[in-house]
Write an enzyme that holds these catalytic residues in place. Structure first.
Site, PDB file in Angstrom:
ATOM      1  N   GLY A   1      32.027 -76.632  39.070  1.00  0.00           N
ATOM      2  CA  GLY A   1      32.476 -76.109  40.343  1.00  0.00           C
ATOM      3  C   GLY A   1      31.334 -75.758  41.289  1.00  0.00           C
ATOM      4  N   GLU A   2      30.134 -75.629  40.746  1.00  0.00           N
ATOM      5  CA  GLU A   2      28.987 -75.223  41.556  1.00  0.00           C
ATOM      6  C   GLU A   2      28.401 -76.424  42.288  1.00  0.00           C
ATOM      7  OE1 GLU A   2      24.520 -73.472  40.732  1.00  0.00           O
ATOM      8  OE2 GLU A   2      26.155 -72.791  39.435  1.00  0.00           O
ATOM      9  N   ALA A   3      28.198 -76.271  43.595  1.00  0.00           N
ATOM     10  CA  ALA A   3      27.739 -77.380  44.440  1.00  0.00           C
ATOM     11  C   ALA A   3      26.389 -77.934  43.984  1.00  0.00           C
ATOM     12  CB  ALA A   3      27.668 -76.935  45.897  1.00  0.00           C
TER      13      ALA A   3
ATOM     14  N   ILE B   1      26.854 -80.196  40.953  1.00  0.00           N
ATOM     15  CA  ILE B   1      27.425 -81.485  41.373  1.00  0.00           C
ATOM     16  C   ILE B   1      26.346 -82.343  42.014  1.00  0.00           C
ATOM     17  CG2 ILE B   1      29.098 -82.601  42.907  1.00  0.00           C
ATOM     18  CD1 ILE B   1      30.848 -80.131  42.641  1.00  0.00           C
TER      19      ILE B   1
END
Length: 268
Positions: free
Chosen positions: A96-98, A101
């Protein structure tokens, strides 16, 4: 699959760093990133898709090196970019962490660019467009977004203007990607998508919706009256069932010791 490999996978699912340390301490892999990536890729069915994504997206140099070696295991030759993303995102869940990703897509873009020369000017273009496709996928298939508010083709083309080292990606290619995403959502298998937070039910042998039909629900005429669906998880020789996939505690347990399962046809 050895018992040590299973124990390493279970340790990884609980805490990835501990799982890797266990692998190395037992001599299952060398202490290099390539050996760790080989183990993760070869034993992926035993691993939590969530934990794997978190590990591959980690910020430490060793995690980045493992991610690079892991990506090199894929063959993306002659694969459209959306199909390559489909293959990738069935293997693990994006964190979920940008920033995590970002690290994963950076390594993915480098491999895809190497496997498909001549389509884009650089791996940076693949990276930007991959991010854009993931955002498009979320926008088009998010049920909370009204149809009239979903991204249009014109908006998608505008958002990706001049991303190819200052030049435009051919509009027919972008249009094809847009319509392919619109017709066919990029998504994980349902069992992986609803992976439990409870480590006991991570990376199950099988999971999905089934009808739970108690014996008391058989009517006098011999017809079965169906009960509500339950989310079943098969792991460690037991079948657990839950009211919904996100539940951590099962409502029931069915031991499968000395049981052979198969298909049968109901008599009329």
């Amino acid at each position: 699959i050895t018992m040590l490999a299973q124990q390493a996978a279970q340790a990884f699912n609980l805490k990835p760093k501990s799982g890797i340390e266990y692998l190395i301490s037992k001599g299952l892999v060398e202490g290099d990133a390539g050996g760790v990536a080989d183990f993760l890729f070869s034993n992926i069915l035993m691993l939590s898709k969530r934990r794997l994504g978190e590990y591959l997206g980690g910020g430490k140099d060793f995690n980045r090196a493992v991610c690079e070696h892991f990506m090199s295991k894929f063959s993306f030759e002659v694969a459209s970019l959306d199909d390559a993303l489909r293959t990738l995102l069935k293997t693990f869940r994006l964190p979920g962490e940008a920033q995590m990703i970002d690290r994963i897509l950076e390594k993915f873009a480098a491999i895809y660019y190497d496997h498909n020369p001549g389509i884009f000017s650089s791996s940076d273009t693949v990276y930007i467009l991959s991010f854009s496709l993931i955002m498009l996928n979320t926008d088009l298939h998010n049920k909370s977004i009204r149809e009239d508010k979903k991204m249009t083709l014109a908006q998608f083309l505008r958002n990706n203007r001049e991303i190819d080292d200052g030049a435009n990606v051919p509009p027919e290619l972008l249009s094809s990607l847009y319509h392919r995403i619109k017709r066919n959502e990029i998504r994980m298998a349902e069992a992986d998508q609803h992976e439990s937070e409870n480590v006991a039910f991570m990376a199950p042998t099988r999971a999905g919706w089934l009808e739970k039909i108690p014996e008391s629900f058989v009517s006098r005429v011999g017809q079965v009256v169906k009960d509500k669906k339950r989310w079943f998880v098969l792991t460690d020789g037991c079948l657990y069932y839950f009211l919904k996939p996100d539940d951590n505690n099962p409502r029931g347990i069915i031991p499968l010791d000395n049981i052979i399962a198969g298909r049968t046809d109901n008599a009329n």
